[in-house]
Motif scaffolding. Structure first.
Motif, PDB file in Angstrom:
ATOM      1  N   GLY A 159       0.788  -1.224   0.000  1.00  0.00           N
ATOM      2  CA  GLY A 159       0.000   0.000   0.000  1.00  0.00           C
ATOM      3  C   GLY A 159       0.820   1.274   0.000  1.00  0.00           C
ATOM      4  O   GLY A 159       0.270   2.357   0.012  1.00  0.00           O
ATOM      5  N   LEU A 160       2.160   1.194  -0.013  1.00  0.00           N
ATOM      6  CA  LEU A 160       3.017   2.371  -0.003  1.00  0.00           C
ATOM      7  C   LEU A 160       3.563   2.595  -1.406  1.00  0.00           C
ATOM      8  O   LEU A 160       4.122   1.691  -2.013  1.00  0.00           O
ATOM      9  CB  LEU A 160       4.162   2.172   0.986  1.00  0.00           C
ATOM     10  CG  LEU A 160       4.981   3.401   1.343  1.00  0.00           C
ATOM     11  CD1 LEU A 160       4.103   4.418   2.066  1.00  0.00           C
ATOM     12  CD2 LEU A 160       6.126   3.013   2.238  1.00  0.00           C
ATOM     13  N   HIS A 161       3.381   3.787  -1.951  1.00  0.00           N
ATOM     14  CA  HIS A 161       3.794   4.105  -3.310  1.00  0.00           C
ATOM     15  C   HIS A 161       4.820   5.234  -3.286  1.00  0.00           C
ATOM     16  O   HIS A 161       4.884   6.000  -2.344  1.00  0.00           O
ATOM     17  CB  HIS A 161       2.580   4.547  -4.136  1.00  0.00           C
ATOM     18  CG  HIS A 161       1.441   3.591  -4.083  1.00  0.00           C
ATOM     19  ND1 HIS A 161       1.454   2.381  -4.726  1.00  0.00           N
ATOM     20  CD2 HIS A 161       0.256   3.652  -3.425  1.00  0.00           C
ATOM     21  CE1 HIS A 161       0.322   1.745  -4.492  1.00  0.00           C
ATOM     22  NE2 HIS A 161      -0.425   2.495  -3.697  1.00  0.00           N
ATOM     23  N   GLY A 162       5.592   5.353  -4.351  1.00  0.00           N
ATOM     24  CA  GLY A 162       6.588   6.407  -4.444  1.00  0.00           C
ATOM     25  C   GLY A 162       5.970   7.718  -4.910  1.00  0.00           C
ATOM     26  O   GLY A 162       4.860   7.749  -5.424  1.00  0.00           O
ATOM     27  N   ILE A 163       6.692   8.791  -4.720  1.00  0.00           N
ATOM     28  CA  ILE A 163       6.264  10.122  -5.153  1.00  0.00           C
ATOM     29  C   ILE A 163       7.258  10.587  -6.199  1.00  0.00           C
ATOM     30  O   ILE A 163       8.469  10.522  -5.985  1.00  0.00           O
ATOM     31  CB  ILE A 163       6.249  11.106  -3.960  1.00  0.00           C
ATOM     32  CG1 ILE A 163       5.254  10.648  -2.899  1.00  0.00           C
ATOM     33  CG2 ILE A 163       5.919  12.518  -4.433  1.00  0.00           C
ATOM     34  CD1 ILE A 163       5.324  11.457  -1.612  1.00  0.00           C
ATOM     35  N   ARG A 164       6.760  11.076  -7.323  1.00  0.00           N
ATOM     36  CA  ARG A 164       7.657  11.595  -8.355  1.00  0.00           C
ATOM     37  C   ARG A 164       8.142  12.977  -7.929  1.00  0.00           C
ATOM     38  O   ARG A 164       7.329  13.843  -7.575  1.00  0.00           O
ATOM     39  CB  ARG A 164       6.939  11.665  -9.686  1.00  0.00           C
ATOM     40  CG  ARG A 164       6.672  10.283 -10.250  1.00  0.00           C
ATOM     41  CD  ARG A 164       6.078  10.359 -11.607  1.00  0.00           C
ATOM     42  NE  ARG A 164       4.650  10.601 -11.488  1.00  0.00           N
ATOM     43  CZ  ARG A 164       3.771  10.240 -12.390  1.00  0.00           C
ATOM     44  NH1 ARG A 164       4.157   9.654 -13.482  1.00  0.00           N
ATOM     45  NH2 ARG A 164       2.491  10.490 -12.208  1.00  0.00           N
ATOM     46  N   ILE A 165       9.464  13.155  -7.947  1.00  0.00           N
ATOM     47  CA  ILE A 165      10.035  14.420  -7.498  1.00  0.00           C
ATOM     48  C   ILE A 165      11.077  14.919  -8.487  1.00  0.00           C
ATOM     49  O   ILE A 165      11.570  14.174  -9.333  1.00  0.00           O
ATOM     50  CB  ILE A 165      10.707  14.295  -6.103  1.00  0.00           C
ATOM     51  CG1 ILE A 165      11.911  13.350  -6.164  1.00  0.00           C
ATOM     52  CG2 ILE A 165       9.724  13.874  -5.053  1.00  0.00           C
ATOM     53  CD1 ILE A 165      12.806  13.405  -4.949  1.00  0.00           C
ATOM     54  N   GLU A 166      11.405  16.198  -8.336  1.00  0.00           N
ATOM     55  CA  GLU A 166      12.589  16.777  -8.961  1.00  0.00           C
ATOM     56  C   GLU A 166      13.233  17.647  -7.895  1.00  0.00           C
ATOM     57  O   GLU A 166      12.552  18.193  -7.030  1.00  0.00           O
ATOM     58  CB  GLU A 166      12.247  17.569 -10.224  1.00  0.00           C
ATOM     59  CG  GLU A 166      11.458  18.827  -9.982  1.00  0.00           C
ATOM     60  CD  GLU A 166      11.185  19.601 -11.265  1.00  0.00           C
ATOM     61  OE1 GLU A 166      11.204  19.016 -12.355  1.00  0.00           O
ATOM     62  OE2 GLU A 166      10.953  20.811 -11.153  1.00  0.00           O
ATOM     63  N   GLU A 167      14.541  17.718  -7.918  1.00  0.00           N
ATOM     64  CA  GLU A 167      15.247  18.494  -6.905  1.00  0.00           C
ATOM     65  C   GLU A 167      16.428  19.197  -7.538  1.00  0.00           C
ATOM     66  O   GLU A 167      16.995  18.726  -8.528  1.00  0.00           O
ATOM     67  CB  GLU A 167      15.690  17.583  -5.758  1.00  0.00           C
ATOM     68  CG  GLU A 167      16.520  16.399  -6.202  1.00  0.00           C
ATOM     69  CD  GLU A 167      16.837  15.442  -5.071  1.00  0.00           C
ATOM     70  OE1 GLU A 167      16.962  14.251  -5.366  1.00  0.00           O
ATOM     71  OE2 GLU A 167      16.978  15.875  -3.925  1.00  0.00           O
ATOM     72  N   HIS A 168      16.777  20.348  -6.965  1.00  0.00           N
ATOM     73  CA  HIS A 168      17.965  21.063  -7.420  1.00  0.00           C
ATOM     74  C   HIS A 168      18.491  21.967  -6.301  1.00  0.00           C
ATOM     75  O   HIS A 168      17.775  22.312  -5.362  1.00  0.00           O
ATOM     76  CB  HIS A 168      17.698  21.851  -8.707  1.00  0.00           C
ATOM     77  CG  HIS A 168      16.785  23.021  -8.531  1.00  0.00           C
ATOM     78  ND1 HIS A 168      15.419  22.911  -8.578  1.00  0.00           N
ATOM     79  CD2 HIS A 168      17.038  24.333  -8.302  1.00  0.00           C
ATOM     80  CE1 HIS A 168      14.873  24.101  -8.389  1.00  0.00           C
ATOM     81  NE2 HIS A 168      15.825  24.982  -8.209  1.00  0.00           N
TER      82      HIS A 168
END
Length: 140
Positions: A33-42
């Motif tokens: 039931g745990l899913h990833g989160i799409r991210i971008e970082e800089h």
């Protein structure tokens, strides 16, 4: 066997396929039931910026951001329903993502804002001077 045609199984409809990719491949997640989160970082101009794609959430109730030992953890829970003429779809689940902050980041001064389905977290990272210093040698 001549004259027999082997039929391949039908491919899943595109919306189902994208839902499967979004939910992750079976067996990949260690926590059900745990899913990833799409991210971008800089990192730029003394500021670390993390942007997370989180459509369909209420940031005041459904998001938790914490910083522990230079690790920023983002958790969100989504309950979304899409209704069309002949189709209703529910999307729900708990999403989590952890990232290590850059050296010197001031996690206790982080700020966050949510706009148009994107959560932006900003963390100050003071510039450290890395200039060369000359050390005099004393003659004893």
């Amino acid at each position: 066997m001549s004259g027999m045609v082997e039929r391949l199984p039908a491919w899943p409809a595109l919306p189902e396929l994208f839902g499967w990719v979004e939910a992750g491949l079976p067996g990949v997640h260690t926590v059900p039931g745990l899913h990833g989160i799409r991210i971008e970082e800089h990192l730029a101009d003394g500021t670390y910026v993390l942007r997370a794609e989180l459509p369909g959430i209420d940031p005041s109730k459904d998001v938790e951001i914490s910083v522990t030992d230079d690790v920023l953890t983002l958790r969100a829970e989504r309950n979304e329903e899409t209704t069309e003429k002949r189709h209703t779809e529910f999307r729900y689940g708990t999403f989590a993502r952890s990232v290590r902050l850059p050296a010197g980041a001031k996690g206790d001064e982080a700020t966050a804002e949510y706009k148009d389905g994107v959560l932006t977290i900003t963390v100050p990272v003071p510039q450290t001077k890395t200039g060369t210093r000359t050390i005099p040698v004393r003659h004893v």
